[in-house]
Write a protein that holds these residues in place. Structure first.
Motif, PDB file in Angstrom:
ATOM      1  N   VAL A 191      12.904   2.993 -41.226  1.00  0.00           N
ATOM      2  CA  VAL A 191      13.176   4.085 -40.297  1.00  0.00           C
ATOM      3  C   VAL A 191      13.653   5.331 -41.050  1.00  0.00           C
ATOM      4  O   VAL A 191      13.248   6.459 -40.723  1.00  0.00           O
ATOM      5  N   HIS A 192      14.490   5.128 -42.050  1.00  0.00           N
ATOM      6  CA  HIS A 192      14.986   6.240 -42.874  1.00  0.00           C
ATOM      7  C   HIS A 192      13.815   7.019 -43.470  1.00  0.00           C
ATOM      8  O   HIS A 192      13.752   8.256 -43.376  1.00  0.00           O
ATOM      9  N   VAL A 193      12.874   6.302 -44.067  1.00  0.00           N
ATOM     10  CA  VAL A 193      11.725   6.954 -44.713  1.00  0.00           C
ATOM     11  C   VAL A 193      10.845   7.650 -43.682  1.00  0.00           C
ATOM     12  O   VAL A 193      10.445   8.811 -43.861  1.00  0.00           O
ATOM     13  N   LYS A 194      10.545   6.969 -42.594  1.00  0.00           N
ATOM     14  CA  LYS A 194       9.674   7.575 -41.580  1.00  0.00           C
ATOM     15  C   LYS A 194      10.316   8.821 -40.975  1.00  0.00           C
ATOM     16  O   LYS A 194       9.644   9.819 -40.701  1.00  0.00           O
ATOM     17  N   HIS A 195      11.616   8.766 -40.783  1.00  0.00           N
ATOM     18  CA  HIS A 195      12.308   9.909 -40.186  1.00  0.00           C
ATOM     19  C   HIS A 195      12.303  11.094 -41.149  1.00  0.00           C
ATOM     20  O   HIS A 195      12.013  12.225 -40.747  1.00  0.00           O
ATOM     21  N   TYR A 196      12.627  10.837 -42.414  1.00  0.00           N
ATOM     22  CA  TYR A 196      12.666  11.934 -43.384  1.00  0.00           C
ATOM     23  C   TYR A 196      11.306  12.602 -43.521  1.00  0.00           C
ATOM     24  O   TYR A 196      11.210  13.834 -43.588  1.00  0.00           O
ATOM     25  N   TRP A 197      10.256  11.782 -43.574  1.00  0.00           N
ATOM     26  CA  TRP A 197       8.917  12.318 -43.796  1.00  0.00           C
ATOM     27  C   TRP A 197       8.188  12.661 -42.491  1.00  0.00           C
ATOM     28  O   TRP A 197       7.010  13.007 -42.510  1.00  0.00           O
ATOM     29  N   ASN A 198       8.894  12.575 -41.379  1.00  0.00           N
ATOM     30  CA  ASN A 198       8.344  12.977 -40.077  1.00  0.00           C
ATOM     31  C   ASN A 198       7.055  12.235 -39.751  1.00  0.00           C
ATOM     32  O   ASN A 198       6.052  12.846 -39.331  1.00  0.00           O
ATOM     33  N   LEU A 199       7.082  10.927 -39.959  1.00  0.00           N
ATOM     34  CA  LEU A 199       5.927  10.075 -39.645  1.00  0.00           C
ATOM     35  C   LEU A 199       6.144   9.414 -38.288  1.00  0.00           C
ATOM     36  O   LEU A 199       7.271   9.116 -37.900  1.00  0.00           O
ATOM     37  N   SER A 200       5.066   9.182 -37.571  1.00  0.00           N
ATOM     38  CA  SER A 200       5.158   8.599 -36.239  1.00  0.00           C
ATOM     39  C   SER A 200       5.259   7.071 -36.307  1.00  0.00           C
ATOM     40  O   SER A 200       5.060   6.461 -37.364  1.00  0.00           O
ATOM     41  N   VAL A 201       5.589   6.471 -35.173  1.00  0.00           N
ATOM     42  CA  VAL A 201       5.580   5.010 -35.028  1.00  0.00           C
ATOM     43  C   VAL A 201       4.713   4.662 -33.829  1.00  0.00           C
ATOM     44  O   VAL A 201       4.643   5.432 -32.868  1.00  0.00           O
ATOM     45  N   ASP A 202       4.050   3.508 -33.901  1.00  0.00           N
ATOM     46  CA  ASP A 202       3.297   3.074 -32.733  1.00  0.00           C
ATOM     47  C   ASP A 202       4.224   2.230 -31.851  1.00  0.00           C
ATOM     48  O   ASP A 202       5.295   1.803 -32.295  1.00  0.00           O
ATOM     49  N   PRO A 203       3.872   1.988 -30.596  1.00  0.00           N
ATOM     50  CA  PRO A 203       4.778   1.301 -29.673  1.00  0.00           C
ATOM     51  C   PRO A 203       5.246  -0.077 -30.162  1.00  0.00           C
ATOM     52  O   PRO A 203       6.443  -0.399 -30.066  1.00  0.00           O
ATOM     53  N   ALA A 204       4.338  -0.901 -30.683  1.00  0.00           N
ATOM     54  CA  ALA A 204       4.728  -2.231 -31.144  1.00  0.00           C
ATOM     55  C   ALA A 204       5.669  -2.142 -32.338  1.00  0.00           C
ATOM     56  O   ALA A 204       6.625  -2.923 -32.459  1.00  0.00           O
ATOM     57  N   GLU A 205       5.410  -1.206 -33.208  1.00  0.00           N
ATOM     58  CA  GLU A 205       6.256  -0.982 -34.387  1.00  0.00           C
ATOM     59  C   GLU A 205       7.669  -0.590 -33.954  1.00  0.00           C
ATOM     60  O   GLU A 205       8.664  -1.124 -34.470  1.00  0.00           O
ATOM     61  N   LYS A 206       7.759   0.342 -33.000  1.00  0.00           N
ATOM     62  CA  LYS A 206       9.067   0.780 -32.531  1.00  0.00           C
ATOM     63  C   LYS A 206       9.838  -0.373 -31.889  1.00  0.00           C
ATOM     64  O   LYS A 206      11.046  -0.529 -32.113  1.00  0.00           O
ATOM     65  N   THR A 207       9.158  -1.193 -31.120  1.00  0.00           N
ATOM     66  CA  THR A 207       9.810  -2.327 -30.478  1.00  0.00           C
ATOM     67  C   THR A 207      10.353  -3.298 -31.510  1.00  0.00           C
ATOM     68  O   THR A 207      11.505  -3.769 -31.407  1.00  0.00           O
ATOM     69  N   ALA A 208       9.540  -3.605 -32.525  1.00  0.00           N
ATOM     70  CA  ALA A 208       9.969  -4.538 -33.567  1.00  0.00           C
ATOM     71  C   ALA A 208      11.178  -3.991 -34.326  1.00  0.00           C
ATOM     72  O   ALA A 208      12.144  -4.717 -34.601  1.00  0.00           O
ATOM     73  N   LEU A 209      11.138  -2.712 -34.665  1.00  0.00           N
ATOM     74  CA  LEU A 209      12.251  -2.091 -35.374  1.00  0.00           C
ATOM     75  C   LEU A 209      13.514  -2.106 -34.512  1.00  0.00           C
ATOM     76  O   LEU A 209      14.603  -2.446 -34.997  1.00  0.00           O
ATOM     77  N   GLY A 210      13.372  -1.756 -33.249  1.00  0.00           N
ATOM     78  CA  GLY A 210      14.525  -1.722 -32.364  1.00  0.00           C
ATOM     79  C   GLY A 210      15.155  -3.091 -32.165  1.00  0.00           C
ATOM     80  O   GLY A 210      16.384  -3.220 -32.142  1.00  0.00           O
ATOM     81  N   ASN A 211      14.322  -4.112 -32.037  1.00  0.00           N
ATOM     82  CA  ASN A 211      14.836  -5.466 -31.823  1.00  0.00           C
ATOM     83  C   ASN A 211      15.703  -5.924 -32.999  1.00  0.00           C
ATOM     84  O   ASN A 211      16.751  -6.540 -32.821  1.00  0.00           O
ATOM     85  N   ILE A 212      15.252  -5.623 -34.212  1.00  0.00           N
ATOM     86  CA  ILE A 212      16.016  -6.023 -35.390  1.00  0.00           C
ATOM     87  C   ILE A 212      17.265  -5.177 -35.535  1.00  0.00           C
ATOM     88  O   ILE A 212      18.370  -5.687 -35.788  1.00  0.00           O
ATOM     89  N   LEU A 213      17.123  -3.869 -35.370  1.00  0.00           N
ATOM     90  CA  LEU A 213      18.277  -2.970 -35.509  1.00  0.00           C
ATOM     91  C   LEU A 213      19.377  -3.301 -34.518  1.00  0.00           C
ATOM     92  O   LEU A 213      20.566  -3.155 -34.812  1.00  0.00           O
ATOM     93  N   ASN A 214      19.011  -3.749 -33.330  1.00  0.00           N
ATOM     94  CA  ASN A 214      20.009  -4.077 -32.315  1.00  0.00           C
ATOM     95  C   ASN A 214      20.861  -5.273 -32.735  1.00  0.00           C
ATOM     96  O   ASN A 214      21.959  -5.474 -32.194  1.00  0.00           O
ATOM     97  N   GLY A 215      20.365  -6.058 -33.677  1.00  0.00           N
ATOM     98  CA  GLY A 215      21.122  -7.205 -34.156  1.00  0.00           C
ATOM     99  C   GLY A 215      21.828  -6.953 -35.473  1.00  0.00           C
ATOM    100  O   GLY A 215      22.456  -7.853 -36.032  1.00  0.00           O
ATOM    101  N   CYS A 216      21.731  -5.722 -35.970  1.00  0.00           N
ATOM    102  CA  CYS A 216      22.337  -5.405 -37.266  1.00  0.00           C
ATOM    103  C   CYS A 216      23.772  -4.895 -37.103  1.00  0.00           C
ATOM    104  O   CYS A 216      24.077  -4.258 -36.103  1.00  0.00           O
TER     105      CYS A 216
END
Length: 216
Positions: A191-216
């Motif tokens: 997420v850090h890299v994508k945010h810095y470089w202004n890259l998009s995420v697809d819906p499934a990618e965002k869901t997977a990232l959010g699910n893991i981050l919510n447990g961190c």
């Protein structure tokens, strides 16, 4: 001097010698943490994730790794790959051309330790093809070069070669490191890299990232 005092002194000297030796061993023992730049915290990553553009993944039309020039010279005779190998390894010795000839590397993705640099790949946290599909197709060659050789963000890390090859260009909805202890660091870095470089995420990618981050 009485024999008892001589014996006691010898024991003291021996103990000091052993302690010094152990200190040297501990100081040079391989650690379980590569020196990739530390990604943002989980809380910040969760905020960043909400700020990323969500859109369907683009195509690979026109893509070539040659459009992301790497590995470039970083300093002296050292290119980006060699710089990361020196950074992430323990007791790394290089030759006149900056090629590692000895050292030890711990692969955060699978927990393996290697003593040959040829067993390591330098993984792009956000793969080049993934970046292309997420917005890098519209970048200049200079921007893509900077992305492919980014040592400032948590974008490059030395890992087991076949593990990196199994990852390929997959995003976290399709591939994650087998070493679960590293999952939070991995998605924070992504997420850090994508945010810095202004890259998009697809819906499934965002869901997977959010699910893991919510447990961190």
């Amino acid at each position: 001097m009485p024999h008892g005092m001589i014996y006691a002194r010898r024991l003291t000297v021996l103990a000091a010698s052993v302690a010094l030796s152990l200190t040297g061993v501990l100081a040079t023992a391989p650690t379980a943490q590569a020196a990739m730049p530390t990604p943002v915290s989980a809380a910040t990553a969760r905020t960043y994730l909400t700020e990323l553009t969500v859109k369907a993944e683009g195509t690979l039309s026109g893509y070539s790794r040659d459009l992301f020039p790497h590995w470039i010279t970083q300093s002296g005779t050292c290119n980006t790959r060699e710089t990361v190998l020196k950074r992430d390894g323990v007791n790394v010795v290089t030759d006149a051309n900056c090629s590692p000839v000895s050292g030890s590397w711990y692969s955060e993705y699978d927990g393996a330790t290697w003593t040959l640099a040829t067993d390591l790949d330098i993984d792009h946290m956000v793969p080049l093809a993934e970046a292309w599909r997420s917005g890098a197709s519209s970048w200049t060659t200079a921007q893509r070069r900077d992305f492919a050789n980014d040592l400032t963000r948590p974008q490059l890390i030395a890992v087991t070669d076949n593990v990196n090859q199994s990852k390929g260009d997959k995003d976290p909805a399709k591939w994650l490191p087998s070493r679960t202890a590293y999952l939070c660091t991995y998605v924070r870095a992504w997420v850090h890299v994508k945010h810095y470089w202004n890259l998009s995420v697809d819906p499934a990618e965002k869901t997977a990232l959010g699910n893991i981050l919510n447990g961190c």
